[in-house]
Design a protein around this motif. Sequence first.
Motif, PDB file in Angstrom:
ATOM      1  N   GLU A   1       0.859  -1.173   0.000  1.00  0.00           N
ATOM      2  CA  GLU A   1       0.000   0.000   0.000  1.00  0.00           C
ATOM      3  C   GLU A   1       0.900   1.229   0.000  1.00  0.00           C
ATOM      4  OE1 GLU A   1      -3.456   0.530   0.100  1.00  0.00           O
ATOM      5  OE2 GLU A   1      -3.695  -1.602  -0.316  1.00  0.00           O
ATOM      6  N   ARG A   2       0.679   2.116  -0.960  1.00  0.00           N
ATOM      7  CA  ARG A   2       1.487   3.334  -1.060  1.00  0.00           C
ATOM      8  C   ARG A   2       0.587   4.560  -0.940  1.00  0.00           C
ATOM      9  NH1 ARG A   2       5.008   1.995  -6.466  1.00  0.00           N
ATOM     10  NH2 ARG A   2       6.007   0.105  -5.672  1.00  0.00           N
ATOM     11  N   PRO A   3       1.097   5.612  -0.302  1.00  0.00           N
ATOM     12  CA  PRO A   3       0.328   6.849  -0.260  1.00  0.00           C
ATOM     13  C   PRO A   3       0.145   7.401  -1.673  1.00  0.00           C
ATOM     14  CG  PRO A   3       2.229   6.951   1.214  1.00  0.00           C
ATOM     15  CD  PRO A   3       2.356   5.701   0.416  1.00  0.00           C
ATOM     16  N   VAL A   4      -1.023   7.973  -1.929  1.00  0.00           N
ATOM     17  CA  VAL A   4      -1.317   8.575  -3.225  1.00  0.00           C
ATOM     18  C   VAL A   4      -1.827  10.000  -3.017  1.00  0.00           C
ATOM     19  CG1 VAL A   4      -1.742   6.396  -4.432  1.00  0.00           C
ATOM     20  CG2 VAL A   4      -3.618   7.523  -3.237  1.00  0.00           C
ATOM     21  N   PRO A   5      -1.750  10.848  -4.052  1.00  0.00           N
ATOM     22  CA  PRO A   5      -2.207  12.233  -3.921  1.00  0.00           C
ATOM     23  C   PRO A   5      -3.672  12.298  -3.492  1.00  0.00           C
ATOM     24  CG  PRO A   5      -1.047  11.910  -6.000  1.00  0.00           C
ATOM     25  CD  PRO A   5      -1.241  10.555  -5.395  1.00  0.00           C
ATOM     26  N   GLN A   6      -3.972  13.275  -2.664  1.00  0.00           N
ATOM     27  CA  GLN A   6      -5.319  13.458  -2.150  1.00  0.00           C
ATOM     28  C   GLN A   6      -6.044  14.581  -2.882  1.00  0.00           C
ATOM     29  OE1 GLN A   6      -6.623  11.267   0.489  1.00  0.00           O
ATOM     30  NE2 GLN A   6      -4.962  10.354  -0.695  1.00  0.00           N
ATOM     31  N   SER A   7      -7.348  14.475  -2.935  1.00  0.00           N
ATOM     32  CA  SER A   7      -8.178  15.500  -3.571  1.00  0.00           C
ATOM     33  C   SER A   7      -8.165  16.774  -2.746  1.00  0.00           C
ATOM     34  CB  SER A   7      -9.611  14.997  -3.711  1.00  0.00           C
ATOM     35  OG  SER A   7     -10.429  16.015  -4.223  1.00  0.00           O
ATOM     36  N   ASP A   8      -8.207  17.903  -3.436  1.00  0.00           N
ATOM     37  CA  ASP A   8      -8.344  19.175  -2.730  1.00  0.00           C
ATOM     38  C   ASP A   8      -9.719  19.791  -2.996  1.00  0.00           C
ATOM     39  OD1 ASP A   8      -7.898  19.817  -5.370  1.00  0.00           O
ATOM     40  OD2 ASP A   8      -6.122  21.025  -5.001  1.00  0.00           O
TER      41      ASP A   8
ATOM     42  N   ILE B   1       0.389   8.802 -11.082  1.00  0.00           N
ATOM     43  CA  ILE B   1      -0.818   7.977 -11.051  1.00  0.00           C
ATOM     44  C   ILE B   1      -1.663   8.309  -9.813  1.00  0.00           C
ATOM     45  CG2 ILE B   1       0.374   6.081  -9.911  1.00  0.00           C
ATOM     46  CD1 ILE B   1      -1.353   4.175 -11.561  1.00  0.00           C
ATOM     47  N   PHE B   2      -2.955   8.286  -9.984  1.00  0.00           N
ATOM     48  CA  PHE B   2      -3.946   8.553  -8.940  1.00  0.00           C
ATOM     49  C   PHE B   2      -4.027  10.037  -8.534  1.00  0.00           C
ATOM     50  CE2 PHE B   2      -2.930   4.001  -8.153  1.00  0.00           C
ATOM     51  CZ  PHE B   2      -4.151   3.487  -8.544  1.00  0.00           C
TER      52      PHE B   2
ATOM     53  N   PRO C   1      -3.046  -0.062  -3.630  1.00  0.00           N
ATOM     54  CA  PRO C   1      -2.150  -1.217  -3.701  1.00  0.00           C
ATOM     55  C   PRO C   1      -1.303  -1.189  -4.976  1.00  0.00           C
ATOM     56  CG  PRO C   1      -4.368  -1.876  -4.294  1.00  0.00           C
ATOM     57  CD  PRO C   1      -4.440  -0.426  -3.889  1.00  0.00           C
ATOM     58  N   PHE C   2      -0.024  -1.460  -4.818  1.00  0.00           N
ATOM     59  CA  PHE C   2       0.904  -1.539  -5.949  1.00  0.00           C
ATOM     60  C   PHE C   2       1.656  -2.866  -5.880  1.00  0.00           C
ATOM     61  CE2 PHE C   2       0.216   2.962  -5.667  1.00  0.00           C
ATOM     62  CZ  PHE C   2       0.395   3.452  -6.949  1.00  0.00           C
ATOM     63  N   PRO C   3       1.542  -3.702  -6.917  1.00  0.00           N
ATOM     64  CA  PRO C   3       2.334  -4.927  -6.933  1.00  0.00           C
ATOM     65  C   PRO C   3       3.808  -4.584  -7.169  1.00  0.00           C
ATOM     66  CG  PRO C   3       1.126  -4.697  -8.985  1.00  0.00           C
ATOM     67  CD  PRO C   3       0.700  -3.566  -8.097  1.00  0.00           C
ATOM     68  N   LEU C   4       4.702  -5.288  -6.485  1.00  0.00           N
ATOM     69  CA  LEU C   4       6.138  -5.025  -6.651  1.00  0.00           C
ATOM     70  C   LEU C   4       6.703  -5.715  -7.890  1.00  0.00           C
ATOM     71  CD1 LEU C   4       7.355  -5.145  -2.952  1.00  0.00           C
ATOM     72  CD2 LEU C   4       6.478  -3.232  -4.288  1.00  0.00           C
ATOM     73  N   ALA C   5       5.997  -6.697  -8.432  1.00  0.00           N
ATOM     74  CA  ALA C   5       6.379  -7.369  -9.672  1.00  0.00           C
ATOM     75  C   ALA C   5       5.106  -7.945 -10.266  1.00  0.00           C
ATOM     76  CB  ALA C   5       7.397  -8.470  -9.395  1.00  0.00           C
ATOM     77  N   PRO C   6       5.025  -8.108 -11.534  1.00  0.00           N
ATOM     78  CA  PRO C   6       5.897  -7.592 -12.581  1.00  0.00           C
ATOM     79  C   PRO C   6       5.752  -6.072 -12.721  1.00  0.00           C
ATOM     80  CG  PRO C   6       3.984  -8.659 -13.552  1.00  0.00           C
ATOM     81  CD  PRO C   6       3.878  -8.850 -12.064  1.00  0.00           C
ATOM     82  N   PRO C   7       6.646  -5.456 -13.497  1.00  0.00           N
ATOM     83  CA  PRO C   7       6.572  -3.999 -13.661  1.00  0.00           C
ATOM     84  C   PRO C   7       5.292  -3.588 -14.388  1.00  0.00           C
ATOM     85  CG  PRO C   7       8.223  -4.929 -15.133  1.00  0.00           C
ATOM     86  CD  PRO C   7       7.749  -6.047 -14.253  1.00  0.00           C
ATOM     87  N   PRO C   8       4.839  -2.346 -14.190  1.00  0.00           N
ATOM     88  CA  PRO C   8       3.625  -1.869 -14.857  1.00  0.00           C
ATOM     89  C   PRO C   8       3.754  -1.930 -16.390  1.00  0.00           C
ATOM     90  CG  PRO C   8       4.399  -0.269 -13.245  1.00  0.00           C
ATOM     91  CD  PRO C   8       5.449  -1.314 -13.349  1.00  0.00           C
ATOM     92  N   LEU C   9       2.627  -2.119 -17.051  1.00  0.00           N
ATOM     93  CA  LEU C   9       2.608  -2.152 -18.510  1.00  0.00           C
ATOM     94  C   LEU C   9       2.553  -0.757 -19.116  1.00  0.00           C
ATOM     95  CD1 LEU C   9       0.039  -5.046 -19.063  1.00  0.00           C
ATOM     96  CD2 LEU C   9       2.539  -5.162 -19.180  1.00  0.00           C
ATOM     97  N   ALA C  10       2.207   0.235 -18.303  1.00  0.00           N
ATOM     98  CA  ALA C  10       2.070   1.612 -18.787  1.00  0.00           C
ATOM     99  C   ALA C  10       2.827   2.556 -17.865  1.00  0.00           C
ATOM    100  CB  ALA C  10       0.598   2.000 -18.828  1.00  0.00           C
ATOM    101  N   ALA C  11       3.278   3.651 -18.421  1.00  0.00           N
ATOM    102  CA  ALA C  11       3.963   4.667 -17.619  1.00  0.00           C
ATOM    103  C   ALA C  11       2.986   5.287 -16.623  1.00  0.00           C
ATOM    104  CB  ALA C  11       4.533   5.750 -18.523  1.00  0.00           C
ATOM    105  N   HIS C  12       3.480   5.644 -15.456  1.00  0.00           N
ATOM    106  CA  HIS C  12       2.640   6.248 -14.421  1.00  0.00           C
ATOM    107  C   HIS C  12       2.957   7.714 -14.187  1.00  0.00           C
ATOM    108  CE1 HIS C  12       1.488   2.130 -12.573  1.00  0.00           C
ATOM    109  NE2 HIS C  12       0.868   2.384 -13.701  1.00  0.00           N
ATOM    110  N   THR C  13       3.824   8.266 -14.989  1.00  0.00           N
ATOM    111  CA  THR C  13       4.126   9.694 -14.921  1.00  0.00           C
ATOM    112  C   THR C  13       4.285  10.228 -16.349  1.00  0.00           C
ATOM    113  OG1 THR C  13       6.514   9.319 -14.824  1.00  0.00           O
ATOM    114  CG2 THR C  13       5.357   9.512 -12.705  1.00  0.00           C
ATOM    115  N   LEU C  14       4.072  11.504 -16.483  1.00  0.00           N
ATOM    116  CA  LEU C  14       4.324  12.193 -17.744  1.00  0.00           C
ATOM    117  C   LEU C  14       4.750  13.605 -17.393  1.00  0.00           C
ATOM    118  CD1 LEU C  14       4.245  12.309 -20.871  1.00  0.00           C
ATOM    119  CD2 LEU C  14       1.904  13.170 -20.638  1.00  0.00           C
ATOM    120  N   THR C  15       5.986  13.924 -17.679  1.00  0.00           N
ATOM    121  CA  THR C  15       6.491  15.258 -17.389  1.00  0.00           C
ATOM    122  C   THR C  15       6.358  16.148 -18.621  1.00  0.00           C
ATOM    123  OG1 THR C  15       8.756  14.794 -18.097  1.00  0.00           O
ATOM    124  CG2 THR C  15       8.190  14.272 -15.794  1.00  0.00           C
ATOM    125  N   ALA C  16       6.454  17.439 -18.403  1.00  0.00           N
ATOM    126  CA  ALA C  16       6.377  18.385 -19.518  1.00  0.00           C
ATOM    127  C   ALA C  16       7.491  18.104 -20.535  1.00  0.00           C
ATOM    128  CB  ALA C  16       6.460  19.820 -19.010  1.00  0.00           C
TER     129      ALA C  16
END
Length: 91
Positions: free
Chosen positions: A27-34, A86-87, A45-60
């Motif tokens: 269980e990992r903390p995730v951003p909260q709504s304002d 993500i989230f 919940p985040f599985p430690l394996a296998p790695p995600p199939l999609a990116a969870h961040t996108l920077t400028a």
Amino acid sequence: MVIQGNKAGLLYVLDRDTGKPVFPVEERPVPQSDVPGEKTSPTQPFPLAPPPLAAHTLTADEAWGPTPEDREACRKTISQLRNEGIFTPQV
């Protein structure tokens, strides 16, 4: 063994007989709504394996566009958004 994917590209590998995860899940903390009055889950919940199939961040800097102008417009838009991965709740 059963493998279940979700819309975020996370894969959960479970023992078919017991339903318990084959790989650890944390269980990992995730951003909260304002948004006033909106309550979001403090963790996900985040599985430690296998790695995600999609990116969870996108920077400028990772923005793409077919022309330099399009790329710059995407970068500008992304840099103005709340972007905690993500989230991140929508505004």
